[in-house]
Design an enzyme around this catalytic site. Structure first.
Site, PDB file in Angstrom:
ATOM      1  N   GLU A 106       0.819  -1.203   0.000  1.00  0.00           N
ATOM      2  CA  GLU A 106       0.000   0.000   0.000  1.00  0.00           C
ATOM      3  C   GLU A 106       0.857   1.258   0.000  1.00  0.00           C
ATOM      4  OE1 GLU A 106      -4.168  -1.314   1.859  1.00  0.00           O
ATOM      5  OE2 GLU A 106      -2.661  -0.956   3.383  1.00  0.00           O
ATOM      6  N   CYS A 119       3.384   8.558   1.414  1.00  0.00           N
ATOM      7  CA  CYS A 119       3.873   7.579   2.383  1.00  0.00           C
ATOM      8  C   CYS A 119       4.049   6.254   1.653  1.00  0.00           C
ATOM      9  CB  CYS A 119       2.839   7.462   3.505  1.00  0.00           C
ATOM     10  SG  CYS A 119       3.260   6.243   4.750  1.00  0.00           S
ATOM     11  N   CYS A 126       6.011  -7.105   7.263  1.00  0.00           N
ATOM     12  CA  CYS A 126       7.047  -6.604   8.166  1.00  0.00           C
ATOM     13  C   CYS A 126       7.409  -7.702   9.157  1.00  0.00           C
ATOM     14  CB  CYS A 126       6.512  -5.385   8.931  1.00  0.00           C
ATOM     15  SG  CYS A 126       7.773  -4.477   9.859  1.00  0.00           S
ATOM     16  N   CYS A 130       5.373  -5.127  15.998  1.00  0.00           N
ATOM     17  CA  CYS A 130       5.033  -4.125  17.017  1.00  0.00           C
ATOM     18  C   CYS A 130       3.579  -4.360  17.406  1.00  0.00           C
ATOM     19  CB  CYS A 130       5.238  -2.714  16.467  1.00  0.00           C
ATOM     20  SG  CYS A 130       6.960  -2.394  16.001  1.00  0.00           S
ATOM     21  N   CYS A 133       0.631  -2.334  15.790  1.00  0.00           N
ATOM     22  CA  CYS A 133       0.668  -2.067  14.338  1.00  0.00           C
ATOM     23  C   CYS A 133       0.027  -3.204  13.552  1.00  0.00           C
ATOM     24  CB  CYS A 133       2.111  -1.870  13.887  1.00  0.00           C
ATOM     25  SG  CYS A 133       2.259  -1.558  12.113  1.00  0.00           S
ATOM     26  N   CYS A 358      -1.742   5.803   9.982  1.00  0.00           N
ATOM     27  CA  CYS A 358      -0.532   5.133  10.482  1.00  0.00           C
ATOM     28  C   CYS A 358      -0.881   3.798  11.103  1.00  0.00           C
ATOM     29  CB  CYS A 358       0.141   5.949  11.572  1.00  0.00           C
ATOM     30  SG  CYS A 358       0.524   7.613  11.127  1.00  0.00           S
TER      31      CYS A 358
HETATM   32  N1  SAH Z   1       9.032   0.295  10.530  1.00  0.00           N
HETATM   33  C1  SAH Z   1       9.170   1.733  10.447  1.00  0.00           C
HETATM   34  C2  SAH Z   1       8.252   2.319   9.433  1.00  0.00           C
HETATM   35  C3  SAH Z   1       6.777   2.237   9.756  1.00  0.00           C
HETATM   36  S1  SAH Z   1       6.309   3.852  10.097  1.00  0.00           S
HETATM   37  C4  SAH Z   1       8.969   2.333  11.825  1.00  0.00           C
HETATM   38  O1  SAH Z   1       8.601   1.593  12.733  1.00  0.00           O
HETATM   39  O2  SAH Z   1       9.218   3.505  12.014  1.00  0.00           O
HETATM   40  C5  SAH Z   1       4.757   3.751  10.673  1.00  0.00           C
HETATM   41  C6  SAH Z   1       4.583   4.631  11.911  1.00  0.00           C
HETATM   42  O3  SAH Z   1       3.253   4.467  12.373  1.00  0.00           O
HETATM   43  C7  SAH Z   1       5.498   4.185  13.019  1.00  0.00           C
HETATM   44  O4  SAH Z   1       5.890   5.256  13.843  1.00  0.00           O
HETATM   45  C8  SAH Z   1       4.581   3.270  13.769  1.00  0.00           C
HETATM   46  O5  SAH Z   1       5.041   3.043  15.067  1.00  0.00           O
HETATM   47  C9  SAH Z   1       3.288   4.012  13.713  1.00  0.00           C
HETATM   48  N2  SAH Z   1       2.128   3.156  13.954  1.00  0.00           N
HETATM   49  C10 SAH Z   1       2.041   1.826  13.766  1.00  0.00           C
HETATM   50  N3  SAH Z   1       0.826   1.381  14.093  1.00  0.00           N
HETATM   51  C11 SAH Z   1       0.104   2.444  14.485  1.00  0.00           C
HETATM   52  C12 SAH Z   1      -1.247   2.614  14.908  1.00  0.00           C
HETATM   53  N4  SAH Z   1      -2.090   1.601  14.971  1.00  0.00           N
HETATM   54  N5  SAH Z   1      -1.646   3.868  15.205  1.00  0.00           N
HETATM   55  C13 SAH Z   1      -0.802   4.903  15.107  1.00  0.00           C
HETATM   56  N6  SAH Z   1       0.464   4.805  14.688  1.00  0.00           N
HETATM   57  C14 SAH Z   1       0.925   3.587  14.394  1.00  0.00           C
END
Ligand code: SAH
Length: 378
Positions: A106, A119, A126, A130, A133, A358
């Site tokens: 995406e 973005c 991945c 996390c 996420c 995000c």
């Molecule tokens: N792997 C990289 C790139 C992904 S960036 C990283 O971790 O930075 C995506 C961003 O969105 C990251 O800061 C991640 O922590 C955040 N994110 C992931 N899941 C989310 C959610 N459910 N709500 C808000 N932010 C989220």
């Protein structure tokens, strides 16, 4: 679905998208173009590919007919295919892209008043898992190639009509910034991310400039110095917690690279200054990491680092184990960070209605075990 024609890939053809100048020269050499004059041919191709956004060789009218025919026979300019396009009520657009092998990723475009941010994804799925996420629930399918990473930028420019008219100056562009905040961990696919982003930054083409590209990482510490030296883009760190115990649970990578090591790597990142600050991303999870004490510990932790703190309201997804902090809590947290001298913008959730915000990105691509693949092919 894409309205812009593009020269398709065939099994024998080499994709030129994502090759740097030396690799492009080598590819032309392999097609039989003489060494003499390669530089000029590369410069011409580069201009068509990245300044004008040509998706097919036939459009490259300054190249000789003979050169176009040979390119046509041996090379491709294929973009990812758009499997679905969704447009949010707030103007955010999300594209589900199908790659040559059928894998899905995406890409999201977020228009704002003074800028437009694209973005992009660096991996299919991945490995990081996390806890908050959505992409993390998918597992890793594979790394994207440099061409597939850059292809997301080309395709978005095609769809948004964002290529300059011939001879036009540097007028306002729809895409002013690119963030590597889509699916995947860019520092686990760094070579391809670097190659693609150096092309996107290049002044003789898309011309974004390195400062308008932000690489976001969950904290792959040993790669941060290389990212600074070899790419030199802006840096964002997905911090999310101020104590190792909590960060271990939220971002399991922390067990490998704990907070102190991560911050040491950030402090050593080249050319941080007030004009070039690092961004700390901090997702606001109700009752988990959002107390006043957390905010105070945060400013202590990053003392002396030219930084801004991006507070991200948690975006829920089906089955997610957390809730978003209340508005008032986020504001109180932001206030403490702000009073300590750090800009603390609260990221407005964009495109939530289309699961484009995000952490909401996830595609149906699944990791296929070798045994299953063999069975399917049998
Ligand atoms: N792997 C990289 C790139 C992904 S960036 C990283 O971790 O930075 C995506 C961003 O969105 C990251 O800061 C991640 O922590 C955040 N994110 C992931 N899941 C989310 C959610 N459910 N709500 C808000 N932010 C989220």
């Amino acid at each position: 679905m894409s309205a812009v024609p593009s020269t398709p890939a065939t099994p024998e053809s080499v994709s030129l998208v994502g090759l740097d100048r030396p690799a492009l020269a080598a590819a032309l050499g392999a097609m039989g173009f003489p060494a003499d004059g390669l530089r000029m041919r590369v410069a011409q191709l580069w201009h068509w590919l990245y300044m004008r956004g040509a998706g097919e060789f036939a459009a490259m009218t300054t190249l000789s007919k003979e050169m176009r025919a040979r390119l046509e026979a041996h090379a491709s300019l294929a973009r990812p295919e758009i499997a679905a396009e969704r447009i949010s009520d707030d103007g955010t657009r999300k594209w589900l892209l199908k790659l040559a092998d059928g894998a899905l990723v995406e890409t999201v475009y977020i228009p704002e008043e003074a800028r437009g941010t694209l973005c992009i994804s660096s991996q299919v799925g991945c490995t990081l898992t996390c806890r908050f996420c959505h992409t993390g629930t998918q597992g890793l399918v594979r790394n994207l190639t440099a061409g597939e990473i850059l292809g997301q930028v080309l395709l978005a420019k095609d769809r948004l009509g964002d290529w300059p008219a011939p001879g036009a100056g540097k007028d306002a562009r729809a895409i002013t910034n690119v963030v590597l905040m889509g699916m995947g961990e860019p520092l686990y696919n760094f070579d391809n991310v670097r190659d693609a982003m150096l092309i996107a930054a290049d002044g003789e083409g898309i011309g974004l400039g390195k400062r308008r590209i932000t690489l976001s990482t969950a904290g792959v510490v040993p790669m941060i110095a290389r990212a600074g030296a070899e790419l030199g883009s802006a840096l964002a760190i997905s911090l999310h917690a101020v104590k190792d115990e909590l960060r271990d649970a939220l971002v399991p990578l922390n067990k490998k690279y704990p907070i102190a090591e991560l911050l040491a790597a950030v402090r050593a990142y080249p050319v941080l200054s007030n004009a070039r600050r690092v961004t700390f991303e901090y997702v606001m999870l109700k009752g988990v990491n959002d107390s006043d004490a957390d905010a105070r510990a945060l400013v202590k932790l990053i003392a002396g680092i030219p930084a801004k703190i991006n507070l991200i309201p948690f975006n829920p997804w089906p089955g997610s184990p957390y809730e978003c902090s209340d508005r008032g809590r986020i504001e109180a947290f932001a206030e403490i960070v702000n009073r300590a001298g750090y800009a603390s913008p609260v990221r407005t959730p964009r495109g939530r209605d289309i699961l484009a915000a995000c952490g909401q990105l996830k595609s149906e691509s699944k990791k296929v075990r070798a045994s299953e693949r063999r069975r399917a092919e049998a």
